[in-house]
Design a protein around this motif. Structure first.
Motif, PDB file in Angstrom:
ATOM      1  N   ILE A  18       0.862  -1.184   0.000  1.00 47.20           N
ATOM      2  CA  ILE A  18       0.000   0.000   0.000  1.00 47.20           C
ATOM      3  C   ILE A  18       0.896   1.230   0.000  1.00 47.20           C
ATOM      4  O   ILE A  18       1.773   1.367   0.847  1.00 47.20           O
ATOM      5  CB  ILE A  18      -0.933   0.009   1.222  1.00 47.20           C
ATOM      6  N   GLY A  19       0.661   2.109  -0.961  1.00 44.93           N
ATOM      7  CA  GLY A  19       1.432   3.342  -1.062  1.00 44.93           C
ATOM      8  C   GLY A  19       0.579   4.547  -0.738  1.00 44.93           C
ATOM      9  O   GLY A  19      -0.621   4.565  -1.019  1.00 44.93           O
ATOM     10  N   GLY A  21       0.380   8.617  -1.355  1.00 49.65           N
ATOM     11  CA  GLY A  21       0.895   9.663  -2.230  1.00 49.65           C
ATOM     12  C   GLY A  21       1.409  10.904  -1.533  1.00 49.65           C
ATOM     13  O   GLY A  21       2.252  11.608  -2.067  1.00 49.65           O
ATOM     14  N   PRO A  28       6.702   8.370  -1.787  1.00 53.62           N
ATOM     15  CA  PRO A  28       5.601   7.625  -2.394  1.00 53.62           C
ATOM     16  C   PRO A  28       6.054   6.633  -3.465  1.00 53.62           C
ATOM     17  O   PRO A  28       5.437   5.601  -3.655  1.00 53.62           O
ATOM     18  CB  PRO A  28       4.717   8.718  -2.993  1.00 53.62           C
ATOM     19  N   THR A  29       7.158   6.923  -4.116  1.00 49.10           N
ATOM     20  CA  THR A  29       7.662   6.015  -5.151  1.00 49.10           C
ATOM     21  C   THR A  29       8.218   4.721  -4.568  1.00 49.10           C
ATOM     22  O   THR A  29       8.361   3.725  -5.273  1.00 49.10           O
ATOM     23  CB  THR A  29       8.766   6.704  -5.966  1.00 49.10           C
ATOM     24  N   ALA A  31       6.887   2.610  -2.465  1.00 50.72           N
ATOM     25  CA  ALA A  31       5.899   1.529  -2.482  1.00 50.72           C
ATOM     26  C   ALA A  31       5.872   0.858  -3.856  1.00 50.72           C
ATOM     27  O   ALA A  31       5.823  -0.369  -3.951  1.00 50.72           O
ATOM     28  CB  ALA A  31       4.515   2.055  -2.111  1.00 50.72           C
ATOM     29  N   TRP A  32       5.922   1.660  -4.908  1.00 52.95           N
ATOM     30  CA  TRP A  32       5.925   1.091  -6.264  1.00 52.95           C
ATOM     31  C   TRP A  32       7.221   0.319  -6.526  1.00 52.95           C
ATOM     32  O   TRP A  32       7.200  -0.763  -7.112  1.00 52.95           O
ATOM     33  CB  TRP A  32       5.721   2.169  -7.315  1.00 52.95           C
ATOM     34  N   HIS A  35       6.862  -2.995  -4.822  1.00 51.17           N
ATOM     35  CA  HIS A  35       5.941  -3.840  -5.587  1.00 51.17           C
ATOM     36  C   HIS A  35       6.626  -4.421  -6.822  1.00 51.17           C
ATOM     37  O   HIS A  35       6.519  -5.614  -7.106  1.00 51.17           O
ATOM     38  CB  HIS A  35       4.705  -3.031  -5.992  1.00 51.17           C
ATOM     39  N   PHE A  44      -1.048  -4.199  -5.510  1.00 47.65           N
ATOM     40  CA  PHE A  44      -0.628  -2.836  -5.186  1.00 47.65           C
ATOM     41  C   PHE A  44      -1.851  -1.941  -5.051  1.00 47.65           C
ATOM     42  O   PHE A  44      -2.715  -1.913  -5.924  1.00 47.65           O
ATOM     43  CB  PHE A  44       0.278  -2.298  -6.293  1.00 47.65           C
ATOM     44  N   TYR A  46      -2.632   2.103  -4.279  1.00 46.22           N
ATOM     45  CA  TYR A  46      -2.011   3.421  -4.138  1.00 46.22           C
ATOM     46  C   TYR A  46      -3.080   4.429  -3.763  1.00 46.22           C
ATOM     47  O   TYR A  46      -4.055   4.618  -4.489  1.00 46.22           O
ATOM     48  CB  TYR A  46      -1.334   3.826  -5.447  1.00 46.22           C
ATOM     49  N   ARG A  48      -3.582   8.029  -3.453  1.00 43.44           N
ATOM     50  CA  ARG A  48      -2.947   9.256  -3.943  1.00 43.44           C
ATOM     51  C   ARG A  48      -2.984  10.401  -2.934  1.00 43.44           C
ATOM     52  O   ARG A  48      -2.044  11.180  -2.832  1.00 43.44           O
ATOM     53  CB  ARG A  48      -3.641   9.673  -5.246  1.00 43.44           C
ATOM     54  N   TRP A  61      -7.893   1.726   3.434  1.00 42.42           N
ATOM     55  CA  TRP A  61      -6.920   0.656   3.191  1.00 42.42           C
ATOM     56  C   TRP A  61      -7.105  -0.539   4.107  1.00 42.42           C
ATOM     57  O   TRP A  61      -6.773  -1.661   3.726  1.00 42.42           O
ATOM     58  CB  TRP A  61      -5.494   1.169   3.165  1.00 42.42           C
TER      59      TRP A  61
END
Length: 77
Positions: A18-19, A21, A28-29, A31-32, A35, A44, A46, A48, A61
């Motif tokens: 879970i990201g 934003g 925030p990047t 989390a990606w 993943h 994933f 996200y 925002r 979440w």
């Protein structure tokens, strides 16, 4: 360095990432990146407009995480 990416090679179980934003502590990047580095079944989410670790959107979440976990448990039967 707060990155978990160097350790994901040891993760083999389904993983939910879970990201947030608007996280001012963890980029925030990240989390990606986490993943993308995983080589196991992964999902994933996200958020925002969420702040640090999604605390501003905890209802969103946690419900999504509960649904994800329920799905994993159903498929394990």
């Amino acid at each position: 360095d707060l990155s978990c990416v160097p350790f994901v090679k040891h993760v083999h179980c389904p993983t939910l990432v879970i990201g947030a934003g608007l996280d001012a502590i963890l980029p925030p990047t990240e989390a990606w990146r986490l993943h993308e580095a995983l080589r196991c079944p992964k999902t994933f989410i996200y958020l925002r407009r969420a702040t640090h670790i999604g605390l501003s959107h905890i209802d969103t979440w946690t419900e999504a995480a509960a649904d994800w976990l329920a799905g994993r448990l159903r498929s394990a039967d």
